[in-house]
Design a protein around this motif. Structure first.
Motif, PDB file in Angstrom:
ATOM      1  N   ILE A 191      69.047  43.373  30.391  1.00 17.87           N
ATOM      2  CA  ILE A 191      68.682  43.069  31.768  1.00 17.87           C
ATOM      3  C   ILE A 191      67.167  43.154  31.952  1.00 17.87           C
ATOM      4  O   ILE A 191      66.508  44.046  31.413  1.00 17.87           O
ATOM      5  N   ASN A 192      66.605  42.237  32.701  1.00 11.87           N
ATOM      6  CA  ASN A 192      65.186  42.256  33.039  1.00 11.87           C
ATOM      7  C   ASN A 192      64.900  43.435  33.967  1.00 11.87           C
ATOM      8  O   ASN A 192      65.428  43.499  35.074  1.00 11.87           O
ATOM      9  N   GLU A 193      64.053  44.359  33.510  1.00  8.96           N
ATOM     10  CA  GLU A 193      63.745  45.546  34.303  1.00  8.96           C
ATOM     11  C   GLU A 193      62.337  45.513  34.883  1.00  8.96           C
ATOM     12  O   GLU A 193      61.871  46.515  35.429  1.00  8.96           O
ATOM     13  N   SER A 194      61.648  44.393  34.790  1.00 10.39           N
ATOM     14  CA  SER A 194      60.315  44.276  35.381  1.00 10.39           C
ATOM     15  C   SER A 194      60.411  44.402  36.895  1.00 10.39           C
ATOM     16  O   SER A 194      61.139  43.660  37.548  1.00 10.39           O
ATOM     17  N   GLY A 195      59.697  45.375  37.450  1.00  5.09           N
ATOM     18  CA  GLY A 195      59.769  45.614  38.889  1.00  5.09           C
ATOM     19  C   GLY A 195      61.058  46.281  39.311  1.00  5.09           C
ATOM     20  O   GLY A 195      61.394  46.292  40.496  1.00  5.09           O
ATOM     21  N   GLY A 196      61.787  46.864  38.351  1.00  7.77           N
ATOM     22  CA  GLY A 196      63.092  47.458  38.628  1.00  7.77           C
ATOM     23  C   GLY A 196      64.195  46.477  38.279  1.00  7.77           C
ATOM     24  O   GLY A 196      64.012  45.263  38.373  1.00  7.77           O
ATOM     25  N   GLU A 197      65.343  46.995  37.868  1.00  8.78           N
ATOM     26  CA  GLU A 197      66.400  46.081  37.433  1.00  8.78           C
ATOM     27  C   GLU A 197      66.984  45.277  38.585  1.00  8.78           C
ATOM     28  O   GLU A 197      67.495  44.172  38.378  1.00  8.78           O
TER      29      GLU A 197
END
Length: 264
Positions: A191-197
């Motif tokens: 999962i993309n966690e950039s800036g929070g998931e």
């Protein structure tokens, strides 16, 4: 051509060339009813003969209407989204790199790419899911990626949907975006966690998340290399004061969704 047929063509290209794992994600989340696609996203350059309007025209001819405008200053991007009168049709989000705001080196590379486009290739519908209309070297890809991941991705992959989006609102097993993320992690997806998931919140009427892009082979002019391709997104929309679900996009959240195709 109908919206459904065009979307099917885009899906076929997306799952074949850009995000082969999307079908597995689709299968993992599939319930009794067909999954609702909230929106798709397309990328382009601002240089003529390209631009948002060129990609939008085929959708406008099929009844789509322009809705929101967005800016992503840190990434030098602008975007618009389009909706169809039939609410069953997904929204279309089209962004472009403002090439004139970039370095001379990036402008030079992109100009060389765009100059290779034959104008007749930009008619009809096929170009929307046909990949690049130019040849690009892996070295130019690497040079572009140092300044703009967006530019590098577009140079390598050309046209096509960089993501489709599952509407979380329709899912019965999952009430939150976080629950969807947890389920997909258990199935082996990153999962993309950039800036929070989870990007966004009920306060802005939209929550989003996404997988990280698949690694896919691309044939450059100087050989084949594996690079980030497409990803799958998940969106949960909240009702506005009039009771209808919010249909727009939140720039701060979309900014981080773009990073699903980052090499890291």
């Amino acid at each position: 051509m109908t919206p459904s047929l065009l979307l099917q063509r885009l899906w076929d290209d997306y799952t074949r060339r850009l995000c082969p794992s999307a079908q597995k994600v689709h299968d993992v989340l599939q319930e009794d009813e067909p999954l609702i696609n909230d929106h798709i996203a397309l990328r382009t350059f601002s240089l003529a003969p390209l631009g948002i309007q060129v990609l939008a025209d085929p959708f406008l001819q099929l009844g789509y209407q322009e809705r929101g405008d967005y800016r992503f200053d840190s990434k030098k991007l602008t975007a618009k989204h389009y909706e169809h009168p039939d609410p069953k049709q997904p929204k279309v989000f089209i962004s472009q790199l403002e090439v004139g705001l970039c370095s001379d080196e990036l402008q030079s590379i992109v100009t060389r790419l765009v100059e290779q486009i034959a104008a007749e290739k930009l008619t009809g519908y096929d170009f929307l899911c046909g990949g690049p209309l130019w040849e690009v070297s892996y070295q130019d890809y690497l040079t572009l990626s140092e300044e703009s991941e967006y530019a590098a991705w577009l140079a390598a992959h050309g046209f096509g949907a960089n993501h489709f989006t599952v509407s979380v609102n329709q899912l019965c097993r999952f009430e939150t975006v976080k629950a969807v993320n947890d389920h997909l992690r258990q199935a082996g997806f990153v999962i993309n966690e950039s800036g929070g998931e989870v990007k966004g919140s009920p306060d802005v009427l939209l929550e989003q998340s996404s997988t990280m892009a698949d690694s896919v082979p691309v044939l450059f002019s100087d050989g084949e290399h594996r690079i980030p391709g497409g990803f799958y997104e998940f969106a949960l929309r909240y009702p506005m004061l009039n009771g209808q679900l919010y249909q727009g996009f939140v720039a701060a959240s979309a900014d981080k969704i773009f990073e699903s195709t980052n090499k890291s």
